[in-house]
Design a protein around this motif. Structure first.
Motif, PDB file in Angstrom:
ATOM      1  N   ASP A  15      45.177  -6.230 -23.618  1.00 29.02           N
ATOM      2  CA  ASP A  15      44.728  -4.857 -23.367  1.00 29.02           C
ATOM      3  C   ASP A  15      45.783  -3.837 -23.790  1.00 29.02           C
ATOM      4  N   VAL A  16      47.044  -4.139 -23.506  1.00 30.59           N
ATOM      5  CA  VAL A  16      48.131  -3.234 -23.900  1.00 30.59           C
ATOM      6  C   VAL A  16      48.224  -3.154 -25.422  1.00 30.59           C
ATOM      7  N   LEU A  17      48.177  -4.304 -26.099  1.00 33.16           N
ATOM      8  CA  LEU A  17      48.268  -4.312 -27.564  1.00 33.16           C
ATOM      9  C   LEU A  17      47.119  -3.547 -28.188  1.00 33.16           C
ATOM     10  N   LYS A  18      45.923  -3.709 -27.657  1.00 29.38           N
ATOM     11  CA  LYS A  18      44.752  -2.997 -28.181  1.00 29.38           C
ATOM     12  C   LYS A  18      44.931  -1.492 -28.040  1.00 29.38           C
ATOM     13  N   GLU A  19      45.348  -1.044 -26.872  1.00 29.05           N
ATOM     14  CA  GLU A  19      45.525   0.386 -26.622  1.00 29.05           C
ATOM     15  C   GLU A  19      46.645   0.969 -27.482  1.00 29.05           C
ATOM     16  N   VAL A  22      45.225   1.330 -31.059  1.00 29.42           N
ATOM     17  CA  VAL A  22      44.300   2.474 -31.124  1.00 29.42           C
ATOM     18  C   VAL A  22      45.074   3.786 -31.163  1.00 29.42           C
ATOM     19  N   ALA A  23      46.184   3.854 -30.443  1.00 29.05           N
ATOM     20  CA  ALA A  23      46.996   5.075 -30.383  1.00 29.05           C
ATOM     21  C   ALA A  23      47.916   5.238 -31.598  1.00 29.05           C
ATOM     22  N   GLY A  24      47.897   4.264 -32.522  1.00 25.36           N
ATOM     23  CA  GLY A  24      48.705   4.389 -33.734  1.00 25.36           C
ATOM     24  C   GLY A  24      50.026   3.652 -33.710  1.00 25.36           C
ATOM     25  N   PHE A  25      50.144   2.688 -32.795  1.00 26.12           N
ATOM     26  CA  PHE A  25      51.375   1.893 -32.696  1.00 26.12           C
ATOM     27  C   PHE A  25      51.038   0.410 -32.852  1.00 26.12           C
ATOM     28  N   PRO A  26      50.670  -0.024 -34.065  1.00 26.36           N
ATOM     29  CA  PRO A  26      50.263  -1.419 -34.268  1.00 26.36           C
ATOM     30  C   PRO A  26      51.418  -2.400 -34.432  1.00 26.36           C
ATOM     31  N   SER A  27      52.618  -1.908 -34.717  1.00 27.16           N
ATOM     32  CA  SER A  27      53.758  -2.785 -35.014  1.00 27.16           C
ATOM     33  C   SER A  27      54.447  -3.219 -33.722  1.00 27.16           C
ATOM     34  N   VAL A  28      54.243  -4.465 -33.344  1.00 23.84           N
ATOM     35  CA  VAL A  28      54.773  -4.991 -32.094  1.00 23.84           C
ATOM     36  C   VAL A  28      55.222  -6.426 -32.302  1.00 23.84           C
ATOM     37  N   ASP A  68      54.660   8.582 -25.251  1.00 26.28           N
ATOM     38  CA  ASP A  68      53.296   8.081 -25.465  1.00 26.28           C
ATOM     39  C   ASP A  68      53.236   6.572 -25.285  1.00 26.28           C
ATOM     40  N   VAL A  69      54.179   5.865 -25.895  1.00 28.62           N
ATOM     41  CA  VAL A  69      54.198   4.397 -25.821  1.00 28.62           C
ATOM     42  C   VAL A  69      54.440   3.932 -24.393  1.00 28.62           C
ATOM     43  N   VAL A  70      55.424   4.503 -23.729  1.00 27.33           N
ATOM     44  CA  VAL A  70      55.736   4.115 -22.351  1.00 27.33           C
ATOM     45  C   VAL A  70      54.546   4.394 -21.437  1.00 27.33           C
ATOM     46  N   ASN A  71      53.912   5.551 -21.591  1.00 26.95           N
ATOM     47  CA  ASN A  71      52.764   5.883 -20.744  1.00 26.95           C
ATOM     48  C   ASN A  71      51.587   4.943 -20.955  1.00 26.95           C
ATOM     49  N   ILE A  72      51.340   4.542 -22.197  1.00 24.84           N
ATOM     50  CA  ILE A  72      50.263   3.582 -22.477  1.00 24.84           C
ATOM     51  C   ILE A  72      50.557   2.257 -21.779  1.00 24.84           C
ATOM     52  N   ILE A  73      51.768   1.756 -21.952  1.00 23.86           N
ATOM     53  CA  ILE A  73      52.123   0.471 -21.344  1.00 23.86           C
ATOM     54  C   ILE A  73      52.013   0.558 -19.824  1.00 23.86           C
ATOM     55  N   MET A  74      52.549   1.623 -19.241  1.00 21.60           N
ATOM     56  CA  MET A  74      52.518   1.760 -17.776  1.00 21.60           C
ATOM     57  C   MET A  74      51.082   1.834 -17.266  1.00 21.60           C
ATOM     58  N   ARG A  75      50.233   2.573 -17.949  1.00 18.72           N
ATOM     59  CA  ARG A  75      48.853   2.757 -17.502  1.00 18.72           C
ATOM     60  C   ARG A  75      48.044   1.471 -17.603  1.00 18.72           C
ATOM     61  N   ILE A  76      48.202   0.752 -18.709  1.00 12.13           N
ATOM     62  CA  ILE A  76      47.374  -0.428 -18.954  1.00 12.13           C
ATOM     63  C   ILE A  76      47.934  -1.670 -18.248  1.00 12.13           C
ATOM     64  N   ALA A  77      49.247  -1.810 -18.158  1.00 13.26           N
ATOM     65  CA  ALA A  77      49.851  -3.020 -17.578  1.00 13.26           C
ATOM     66  C   ALA A  77      49.816  -3.035 -16.057  1.00 13.26           C
ATOM     67  N   ARG A  78      49.597  -1.904 -15.450  1.00 13.77           N
ATOM     68  CA  ARG A  78      49.603  -1.808 -13.981  1.00 13.77           C
ATOM     69  C   ARG A  78      48.370  -2.485 -13.397  1.00 13.77           C
ATOM     70  N   THR A  79      48.560  -3.221 -12.312  1.00 12.37           N
ATOM     71  CA  THR A  79      47.434  -3.852 -11.632  1.00 12.37           C
ATOM     72  C   THR A  79      47.045  -3.023 -10.421  1.00 12.37           C
ATOM     73  N   GLY A  80      45.761  -2.771 -10.283  1.00 16.00           N
ATOM     74  CA  GLY A  80      45.280  -1.999  -9.149  1.00 16.00           C
ATOM     75  C   GLY A  80      45.690  -0.542  -9.229  1.00 16.00           C
ATOM     76  N   GLU A  81      45.249   0.219  -8.269  1.00 17.31           N
ATOM     77  CA  GLU A  81      45.524   1.657  -8.256  1.00 17.31           C
ATOM     78  C   GLU A  81      46.991   1.971  -8.008  1.00 17.31           C
TER      79      GLU A  81
END
Length: 108
Positions: A15-19, A22-28, A68-81
Protein backbone atom coordinates in the motif's frame (compact mmCIF):
# COMPACT_ATOMS: atom_id res chain seq x y z
CA UNK A 1 19.07 15.51 -1.38
CA UNK A 2 17.82 13.40 1.50
CA UNK A 3 17.60 9.70 2.26
CA UNK A 4 14.32 8.56 3.75
CA UNK A 5 14.53 5.16 5.47
CA UNK A 6 11.24 3.73 6.64
CA UNK A 7 10.99 0.52 8.64
CA UNK A 8 7.37 -0.59 8.51
CA UNK A 9 5.07 -3.58 8.94
CA UNK A 10 5.31 -6.11 6.11
CA UNK A 11 1.57 -6.02 5.46
CA UNK A 12 1.69 -2.25 4.81
CA UNK A 13 4.50 -2.26 2.22
CA UNK A 14 2.43 -2.77 -0.95
CA UNK A 15 0.00 0.00 0.00
CA UNK A 16 2.84 2.40 0.82
CA UNK A 17 4.68 1.62 -2.44
CA UNK A 18 1.49 2.12 -4.46
CA UNK A 19 0.75 5.48 -2.85
CA UNK A 20 4.36 6.66 -3.27
CA UNK A 21 4.28 5.73 -6.96
CA UNK A 22 0.96 7.51 -7.53
CA UNK A 23 2.43 10.61 -5.87
CA UNK A 24 5.44 10.56 -8.22
CA UNK A 25 7.99 8.69 -6.11
CA UNK A 26 8.42 5.32 -7.88
CA UNK A 27 12.14 4.86 -7.11
CA UNK A 28 12.40 2.77 -3.95
CA UNK A 29 14.74 0.09 -2.62
CA UNK A 30 13.19 -2.52 -0.34
CA UNK A 31 14.88 -4.86 2.15
CA UNK A 32 13.76 -7.49 4.61
CA UNK A 33 14.91 -6.58 8.12
CA UNK A 34 14.34 -7.83 11.65
CA UNK A 35 14.51 -5.95 14.89
CA UNK A 36 12.65 -4.52 17.81
CA UNK A 37 11.62 -1.11 19.07
CA UNK A 38 11.33 0.52 22.45
CA UNK A 39 8.97 -2.20 23.66
CA UNK A 40 11.85 -4.73 23.31
CA UNK A 41 9.75 -7.21 21.35
CA UNK A 42 6.78 -9.04 22.79
CA UNK A 43 6.30 -12.07 24.99
CA UNK A 44 3.77 -14.92 24.70
CA UNK A 45 3.99 -17.15 27.74
CA UNK A 46 7.64 -18.01 28.21
CA UNK A 47 8.63 -17.16 24.63
CA UNK A 48 10.14 -13.74 23.87
CA UNK A 49 9.93 -12.53 20.27
CA UNK A 50 12.58 -9.83 19.93
CA UNK A 51 13.47 -10.21 16.24
CA UNK A 52 10.30 -9.02 14.57
CA UNK A 53 10.23 -9.10 10.74
CA UNK A 54 9.75 -5.74 9.01
CA UNK A 55 10.51 -4.16 5.64
CA UNK A 56 12.83 -1.21 5.15
CA UNK A 57 12.11 1.19 2.30
CA UNK A 58 14.91 3.47 1.09
CA UNK A 59 14.20 6.56 -1.00
CA UNK A 60 16.46 9.39 -2.09
CA UNK A 61 14.44 12.56 -2.61
CA UNK A 62 14.97 16.24 -3.20
CA UNK A 63 14.81 18.30 -0.01
CA UNK A 64 11.50 19.88 -1.00
CA UNK A 65 9.86 16.45 -1.42
CA UNK A 66 10.73 15.13 2.04
CA UNK A 67 7.53 16.21 3.78
CA UNK A 68 5.34 14.68 1.05
CA UNK A 69 7.16 11.34 1.22
CA UNK A 70 7.20 11.20 5.03
CA UNK A 71 3.51 12.13 5.24
CA UNK A 72 2.53 9.42 2.73
CA UNK A 73 4.47 6.76 4.63
CA UNK A 74 3.09 7.88 8.01
CA UNK A 75 -0.50 7.97 6.75
CA UNK A 76 -0.47 4.63 4.94
CA UNK A 77 1.79 2.61 7.29
CA UNK A 78 -0.15 3.49 10.44
CA UNK A 79 -2.52 0.86 11.79
CA UNK A 80 -5.85 1.99 13.13
CA UNK A 81 -6.87 5.54 13.91
CA UNK A 82 -4.30 6.06 16.67
CA UNK A 83 -1.54 3.77 15.44
CA UNK A 84 0.03 0.94 17.41
CA UNK A 85 3.38 -0.28 18.72
CA UNK A 86 5.35 -1.75 15.85
CA UNK A 87 3.93 0.49 13.10
CA UNK A 88 7.47 1.56 12.30
CA UNK A 89 10.00 4.34 12.28
CA UNK A 90 11.16 6.82 9.64
CA UNK A 91 14.69 8.24 9.50
CA UNK A 92 15.77 11.16 7.31
CA UNK A 93 19.42 11.93 6.65
CA UNK A 94 21.39 14.05 4.19
CA UNK A 95 22.87 12.64 0.98
CA UNK A 96 25.89 14.50 -0.35
CA UNK A 97 25.91 13.13 -3.88
CA UNK A 98 24.16 10.60 -6.13
CA UNK A 99 25.32 9.09 -9.41
CA UNK A 100 23.60 7.01 -12.08
CA UNK A 101 25.96 4.23 -13.10
CA UNK A 102 24.48 3.59 -16.58
CA UNK A 103 24.70 7.23 -17.70
CA UNK A 104 27.67 8.36 -15.59
CA UNK A 105 25.55 11.36 -14.54
CA UNK A 106 25.45 13.13 -11.20
CA UNK A 107 22.19 13.85 -9.36
CA UNK A 108 18.80 12.21 -9.17
Amino acid sequence: MLMVRAIIRIEKVDDVLKELSVAGFPSVSKMDVVGRGKQKGFKFGDVLYDEIPKEMLLLIVNDEDKDDVVNIIMRIARTGENGAFGDGKIFVSPVEEAYTVSTNSKGL
